[in-house]
Write an enzyme that holds these catalytic residues in place. Structure first.
Site, mmCIF file in Angstrom:
data_model
loop_
_atom_site.group_PDB
_atom_site.id
_atom_site.type_symbol
_atom_site.label_atom_id
_atom_site.label_comp_id
_atom_site.label_asym_id
_atom_site.label_seq_id
_atom_site.Cartn_x
_atom_site.Cartn_y
_atom_site.Cartn_z
ATOM 1 N N ALA A 107 -7.472 64.641 52.297
ATOM 2 C CA ALA A 107 -7.106 64.334 53.678
ATOM 3 C C ALA A 107 -8.335 64.026 54.526
ATOM 4 O O ALA A 107 -8.280 63.212 55.448
ATOM 5 C CB ALA A 107 -6.324 65.500 54.280
ATOM 6 N N GLU A 118 -10.576 57.672 51.393
ATOM 7 C CA GLU A 118 -10.889 57.077 50.078
ATOM 8 C C GLU A 118 -10.937 55.556 50.109
ATOM 9 O O GLU A 118 -11.659 54.940 49.330
ATOM 10 C CB GLU A 118 -9.839 57.520 49.048
ATOM 11 C CG GLU A 118 -9.872 58.996 48.690
ATOM 12 C CD GLU A 118 -9.109 59.855 49.683
ATOM 13 O OE1 GLU A 118 -9.160 61.078 49.551
ATOM 14 O OE2 GLU A 118 -8.471 59.283 50.595
ATOM 15 N N ASP A 150 -41.983 31.551 59.649
ATOM 16 C CA ASP A 150 -42.995 30.609 59.210
ATOM 17 C C ASP A 150 -42.765 29.291 59.951
ATOM 18 O O ASP A 150 -41.715 29.079 60.555
ATOM 19 C CB ASP A 150 -42.860 30.402 57.692
ATOM 20 C CG ASP A 150 -44.082 29.735 57.091
ATOM 21 O OD1 ASP A 150 -45.115 29.668 57.773
ATOM 22 O OD2 ASP A 150 -43.989 29.282 55.940
ATOM 23 N N ASN A 174 -6.746 60.177 59.391
ATOM 24 C CA ASN A 174 -7.174 61.473 58.850
ATOM 25 C C ASN A 174 -6.610 62.633 59.663
ATOM 26 O O ASN A 174 -6.329 63.708 59.121
ATOM 27 C CB ASN A 174 -8.703 61.565 58.835
ATOM 28 C CG ASN A 174 -9.304 60.884 57.617
ATOM 29 O OD1 ASN A 174 -8.627 60.100 56.949
ATOM 30 N ND2 ASN A 174 -10.555 61.170 57.335
ATOM 31 N N GLU A 206 -3.214 63.628 58.653
ATOM 32 C CA GLU A 206 -3.249 64.089 57.257
ATOM 33 C C GLU A 206 -3.790 65.509 57.158
ATOM 34 O O GLU A 206 -3.372 66.291 56.295
ATOM 35 C CB GLU A 206 -4.107 63.139 56.418
ATOM 36 C CG GLU A 206 -3.498 61.758 56.245
ATOM 37 C CD GLU A 206 -4.456 60.755 55.619
ATOM 38 O OE1 GLU A 206 -4.042 59.614 55.399
ATOM 39 O OE2 GLU A 206 -5.637 61.109 55.361
ATOM 40 N N ASP A 223 -3.257 51.356 54.285
ATOM 41 C CA ASP A 223 -4.401 51.161 55.192
ATOM 42 C C ASP A 223 -5.387 50.100 54.705
ATOM 43 O O ASP A 223 -6.211 49.620 55.491
ATOM 44 C CB ASP A 223 -5.149 52.486 55.395
ATOM 45 C CG ASP A 223 -4.604 53.291 56.566
ATOM 46 O OD1 ASP A 223 -3.670 52.795 57.229
ATOM 47 O OD2 ASP A 223 -5.106 54.404 56.820
#
Length: 911
Positions: A288, A292, A334, A695, A698, A727
Site C-alpha cells: 500500500a 509499484e 563550443d 496510496n 490504500e 493507474d
C-alpha cells in the site's frame, strides 16, 4: 622503440628510423607480430564481454526494485506457510514488475549503445603502409610503432606518426586542439613541445591537402588522442538531478513502507496472531505504501521523452539525461559547428581605397585572382582542398562564374608557405601573365608598391595609389575594422609580369616575382552564424538559462560571434571576455568572481581550462551542460552534468563521453531538448502526485484494521490492481502532456527542488488521498451496515456481504482517480480548459478506470480474482459522485492559491 616518443620531434628523419627500429622499406611480418604482442592493437577500446550483463544488473540496484524483489520472496514464504491464501500470485506479480522495469531501462540504454556504434566511424578502417618493401593496405587496428605510414588528401590519420617526407601537407587538427584553422606540416626537426610540433601527424586528425610519409611512434591509448580519451574515461560522472531526486523519493517511501510494515508485523505478533497473518498484513502495508507502478511509469515517460527528443535531432544515451537537460542553468557552448555552420564563407571583398559597392562582375575578377593562389579540385563529395581555397571557388560559383574556365587560366600554383604565411600562383589571361599572392596582410605589405582604389580594370593610374606610410596605415585600419567584425581577413595582391619575367615550366622561383605588387583587396571570411541561433539564445535567456561561449579561436572572433548570437549584449563587451592565458592565472575562486561579474566568453582555451570553467560553475551550484566535438572536449563533457556531443562532426571519444548527441550539430536543437526536458520533469511530478494520491485510501483501511475490530476494506491483490493496473495508463497519459506555453518563460528549478516535496506529500496523502479514503470507506461501511453487519463482527473472506463492501470501496477509488487525473494536468488551472480530447491516452485511461470499476462489481470472472461482489446501482452512482467531490475540492484549493498569490503580488507592488 620506447626512447623516441618524448623527443621524436627533435630528431632528424634519418635518426627517426633508428630510434624506432624501423627502415624506409617498413617492418617485416615477424617484427609486426612481435610488436602487436608488446603494445596491443591500435584501438581506444578495451573489449568488455560482460558490459551488457553489468548494464542489465545495474537496473536492479535501486531501492524500489530491491524492495519489490524482497517483498516477492516474503510472499513466496507466506505462501509456503499457508498455501490457501495464494500469496504466490502476489509474489510473481511483484517479481514481474521489478523485471519489467529493469527490462525497459536496459532496452533504452541498449538502443542508445547501438546508435552509438553506428556513429563510430571516426578512425579509418584501412590504411596504407610500407611493409617488407611493399605498399599495402591493412586494418588500422593492425598498426604498430615503427610502421611506415602513407597518407594523402582526405585521409584520417590512424596513429601518431613522425613525418619523414611531406609535400604541401596541410592537416586539420581541430579534433585534438579545437583550432579550426588547418596546420601546415614539414618533415625537418623542430624544437617545440610534442603537442605543438609541426613535424608530427596526430591520430584522429585529417589531411586537408598534400601528401606525406611518416613513421608510427604511438598507437591506441598511447597517442595524444588516446591520452585525452583515457582522461575522460577516468572522470566519474555525477548522478543527474533526476537520479538524485528519484533516489531521495525512493529512500523516503521505502523507509516509510518498511518501518510501518515491520511495526505492524511486531504489533500483530504481540497480539498472538498467526505468523502467516502477520506476514500478509506486513505485505499489505508495504504494498500500500510503495507505488509499484511509479518506476515503470518513470521509465516509460523518459523513454517516450527520448523518442520525442530524437525527432528533434537529440539522441539520448541515458534515460536520466532526458530530464537533466531540462534542469540546466548554464550552457557552455563550443563555437565552430554548433553556433556556426562550420563552413568558411567569403562575405566581404573590400578594396581599401574605394567606397564603391562592387558589382558581381567586379567580384568575379577579384576572386579569379584569388583562385590563382588557391589549390582546389573536384572530389567524390564535392570540392576538395584548403577550406579557404574551397570558399574562394564556391564564391565564384555563387556569383555565376564558371569555375572550370577560371581554373584553366591558372598555369602554376605555389603551395601555402607556413613560414611566409602566404600562397601564390600564376594566372594567364589574354596572353598576359599575372603573379598573384594571398595571405596575411603583415606578410604581404612589405612587397607592395601600390594600393588599389578600384577593382582590377582600367589603367594603372586610374586604379591604384602609391603604397606609402599613409596609405598602408589606412589599409591596415580597414583590415582591423573587418577583423573587429569577427572576420578572418586575407590580403590579395598581384602584378603584371614583364616579358623578361614570364613563367615557363617552373623555371623561375616565386621569390623572383615578390616585388612591386598592388594590393587588390581584402577578403573577409567567416564561419557564418547559424540563422536559428540568435532566436535560440534569446529563448534561453527568457528561460533563465545562461549561455557561455568557450572556444579555441581568437578573442575578437569569439566576441563577434557572441555579439551576433546574443550571448553578450550591451555594455563594454570586452569585459565579458577572458583569454586562456588570463584564465591560467586565475584560481577557482577568482574565476567564480569573474563569472559573477558577467564574463560570458572564453577564447584561446585548452581542454584543461574547459574543465576548470565547468568545475567553477558547478561550485556555484549551477547545473551545467557542455557541448563539444573534439577529443579535447571529452574531459569537460564527462565532468559536466549534461555532456552534449556533436553527431556529424564529433569524435568518437567526445560521443562516448557525452550523455546526449546532437544529430544535426545545431545549438537550436539543444534549446528544443531543454523544453522537452522541462516538460518531462513537470509531467513526472504530475503523475507522481497522481499515483501517490491512491496510496492514502490504500493505507487507511490497514490502519483501521489494526486499531479497531473492523474488516479490512482492501486486500493486497486489489491494491495491486490499482497500482499496476488502472493507474498505469493514466500516469503514462500525464507523461505525454505537451509543453505548457509558460515552460520556457520561467527560470530553471533550484538544485534542491525535488520530486517528493513536503507540499506534494501533504497534497497527496493528507488532502486528496484522505478524501478518497474517507469517501471509499464511507461507502464500504454503508454497504456493511445496510447488510446487517455490526461493529466488532468478524466476516469470512468469502462472505457475499464482505465481498460487495470491498467491491464498492475499490470501485470508488478507481472512479475518484478520474477526478484526480483531470486535476493533475495543471497546478493552478482546472485541467479541463486544455480539453480532454487533446490527449488520446488520457481518454483511454479514463475509459479503463470506468470499465474496470463496473467490472469489479458486475463481471463474475473479475469478481472471482479480486474477491468482490455486486452492489445496488444507487450505491454505485454514489461512487461516481466521488469524481465531482475530489475534482471540485481540488479546484477550490487551486482557486484559493491563485487568489492568495495575486493578493501577495498586489501587496508587493504597492511597497
Amino acid at each position: 622503440m620506447n626512447q623516441g616518443p618524448h623527443q621524436i620531434q627533435h630528431l632528424t628523419p634519418q635518426r627517426v628510423y633508428a630510434v624506432l627500429h624501423s627502415r624506409p622499406q617498413g617492418l617485416n611480418t615477424a617484427e609486426v607480430e612481435e610488436r602487436l604482442l608488446q603494445v596491443g592493437p591500435n584501438s581506444l577500446e578495451i573489449a568488455d564481454p560482460w558490459k551488457l550483463v553489468r548494464s542489465f544488473s545495474k537496473q536492479f540496484t535501486n531501492f524500489f526494485t530491491i524492495l519489490l524483489m524482497v517483498s516477492a520472496v516474503i510472499c513466496f514464504v507466506a505462501h509456503g506457510l499457508n498455501p490457501g491464501e495464494s500469496m504466490n500470485i502476489l509474489g510473481w506479480a511483484l517479481a514481474v514488475v521489478a523485471l519489467l522495469n529493469a527490462f525497459f531501462s536496459f532496452i533504452q540504454e541498449y538502443r542508445a549503445e547501438r546508435a552509438m556504434e553506428a556513429l563510430r566511424k571516426f578512425l579509418p578502417q584501412l590504411v596504407e603502409v610500407e611493409r617488407d618493401g611493399q605498399r599495402s593496405k591493412i586494418a588500422a587496428e593492425g598498426l604498430v610503432p615503427g610502421d611506415v605510414l602513407h597518407f594523402t588528401e582526405g585521409d584520417k590519420i590512424p596513429a601518431d606518426a613522425r613525418l619523414v617526407e611531406a609535400e604541401g601537407l596541410l592537416v586539420n587538427n581541430a579534433p585534438l586542439t579545437g583550432e579550426a584553422n588547418p596546420c601546415a606540416l614539414h618533415y625537418e626537426l623542430c624544437q617545440k613541445r610534442l603537442a605543438e610540433s609541426d613535424n608530427v601527424a596526430f591520430a584522429g586528425c585529417s589531411v586537408v591537402r598534400g601528401s606525406g610519409r611518416g613513421v608510427v611512434f604511438a598507437t591506441g591509448l598511447r597517442t595524444e588522442f588516446g591520452k585525452v580519451a583515457h582522461l575522460s574515461q577516468s572522470i566519474k560522472r555525477e548522478a543527474s538531478p533526476l537520479e538524485r531526486e528519484t533516489a531521495h523519493m525512493v529512500r523516503v517511501l521505502t523507509i516509510i513502507a518498511v518501518v510501518m510494515g515491520l511495526g505492524f508485523f511486531f504489533y500483530g505478533v504481540s497480539r498472538d496472531r498467526p505468523l502467516w497473518v502477520n506476514l500478509v498484513f506486513m505485505m499489505g502495508i508495504i504494498v500500500a505504501n510503495v507505488p509499484e507502478g511509479l518506476l515503470p511509469t518513470f521509465t516509460l515517460s523518459l523513454a517516450m521523452g527520448s523518442l520525442r527528443m530524437a525527432k528533434k535531432n537529440v539522441l539520448v544515451k541515458s534515460l536520466s539525461a532526458v530530464e537533466a537537460l531540462g534542469a540546466i542553468h548554464v550552457i557552455c557552448s563550443d563555437k565552430t559547428g554548433t553556433l556556426t555552420e562550420n563552413l568558411l564563407t567569403i562575405t566581404e571583398l573590400v578594396v581599401p581605397q574605394s567606397g564603391k559597392a562592387w558589382e558581381d562582375e567586379d567580384k568575379r575578377r577579384l576572386l579569379g585572382l584569388a583562385l590563382a593562389a588557391s589549390e582546389v579540385h573536384e572530389a567524390e563529395l564535392g570540392l576538395s582542398g584548403d577550406p579557404l581555397d574551397v570558399a574562394v571557388a564556391l564564391k565564384i560559383r555563387g556569383l555565376g562564374g564558371d569555375l572550370a574556365v577560371a581554373q584553366a587560366a591558372v598555369i602554376h600554383n605555389f603551395v601555402f608557405d607556413v613560414e611566409k604565411r602566404r600562397s601564390a600562383g600564376i594566372l594567364q589571361k589574354e596572353g598576359q601573365q599575372f603573379f598573384v599572392v594571398k595571405g596575411a596582410f603583415e606578410a604581404i605589405s612589405p612587397m607592395l608598391s601600390n594600393i588599389a582604389v578600384q577593382a582590377v580594370d582600367g589603367s594603372q593610374e586610374d586604379r591604384a595609389r602609391v603604397a606609402d606610410q599613409t596609405t598602408l596605415a589606412e589599409a591596415e585600419e580597414v583590415m582591423r575594422a573587418m577583423a573587429g567584425r569577427g572576420l578572418r581577413v586575407i590580403a590579395l595582391a598581384w602584378k603584371e609580369l614583364r616579358d623578361d619575367e614570364q613563367f615557363e615550366n617552373g623555371a623561375m622561383e616565386q621569390s623572383g616575382f615578390e616585388v612591386g605588387l598592388t594590393l587588390a583587396c581584402f577578403i573577409g571570411i567567416e564561419d557564418p552564424l547559424r540563422p536559428e541561433v540568435p532566436g535560440a539564445v534569446k529563448k534561453c535567456h527568457r528561460a533563465g538559462i545562461e549561455v557561455i561561449l568557450i572556444t579555441g579561436d581568437h578573442p575578437d572572433t569569439a566576441l563577434a560571434i557572441a555579439a551576433k548570437s546574443g550571448i553578450v549584449v550591451g555594455g563594454k563587451s570586452e569585459e565579458q571576455v577572458i583569454t586562456g592565458d588570463v584564465l591560467a592565472d586565475l584560481t577557482e575562486a577568482g574565476l567564480v568572481g569573474r563569472l559573477e561579474q558577467g564574463v560570458r566568453v572564453f577564447a584561446r582555451t585548452s581542454p584543461e581550462q574547459k574543465m576548470k570553467i565547468v568545475m567553477a560553475l558547478k561550485s556555484m551550484d549551477k547545473i551545467v551542460a557542455m557541448t563539444g566535438d573534439g577529443v579535447n572536449d571529452a574531459p569537460a563533457l564527462k565532468a559536466a552534468d549534461v555532456g552534449i556531443a556533436m553527431g556529424k562532426q564529433g569524435t568518437d571519444v567526445a560521443r562516448e563521453s557525452a550523455q546526449i548527441i546532437l544529430l544535426d550539430d545545431n545549438f537550436a536543437s539543444i534549446v528544443a531538448g531543454i523544453e522537452e526536458g522541462r516538460t518531462v520533469f513537470d509531467n513526472i511530478k504530475k503523475f507522481t502526485n497522481y499515483v501517490l494520491v491512491s496510496n492514502g485510501p490504500e493505507i487507511l483501511p490497514y490502519l483501521l484494521y489494526i486499531l479497531f475490530p473492523v474488516p479490512l476494506a482492501l486486500n493486497v491483490i486489489q491494491i495491486l490492481s490499482i497500482d499496476l493496473g488502472t493507474d498505469i495508463i493514466p500516469s503514462m497519459a500525464l507523461g505525454q502532456e505537451p509543453p505548457d506555453k509558460e515552460t520556457m518563460n520561467r527560470p530553471p528549478r533550484a538544485q534542491g527542488q525535488g520530486l517528493l516535496t513536503p507540499a506534494l506529500i501533504c497534497h497527496s496523502y493528507l488532502f486528496l488521498g484522505l478524501l478518497e479514503g474517507l469517501w471509499s470507506l464511507g461507502l464500504f461501511f454503508y454497504v456493511l451496515i445496510a447488510g446487517g453487519w455490526q461493529y466488532g463482527d468478524e466476516l469470512a473472506s468469502h462472505d457475499p456481504l464482505y465481498r460487495s463492501a470491498m467491491g464498492i470501496a475499490l470501485a470508488t477509488i478507481l472512479l475518484m482517480q478520474i477526478g484526480n487525473l483531470l486535476g493533475r494536468r495543471f497546478s493552478r488551472r482546472s485541467g479541463l480548459d486544455r480539453g480532454i480530447f487533446t490527449n488520446h491516452l488520457l481518454l483511454f485511461g479514463i475509459a479503463i478506470q470506468v470499465v474496470f470499476s463496473w467490472a469489479t462489481l458486475y463481471f463474475p470472472p473479475l469478481q472471482k480474482v479480486l474477491n468482490t461482489g455486486p452492489v445496488p446501482l444507487a450505491v454505485y452512482f454514489l461512487a461516481w459522485f466521488g469524481i465531482i467531490l475530489i475534482f471540485g475540492a481540488d479546484y477550490l484549493r487551486k482557486h484559493f492559491l491563485v487568489a492568495r498569490e495575486q493578493t501577495m503580488r498586489g501587496h508587493a507592488g504597492t511597497e
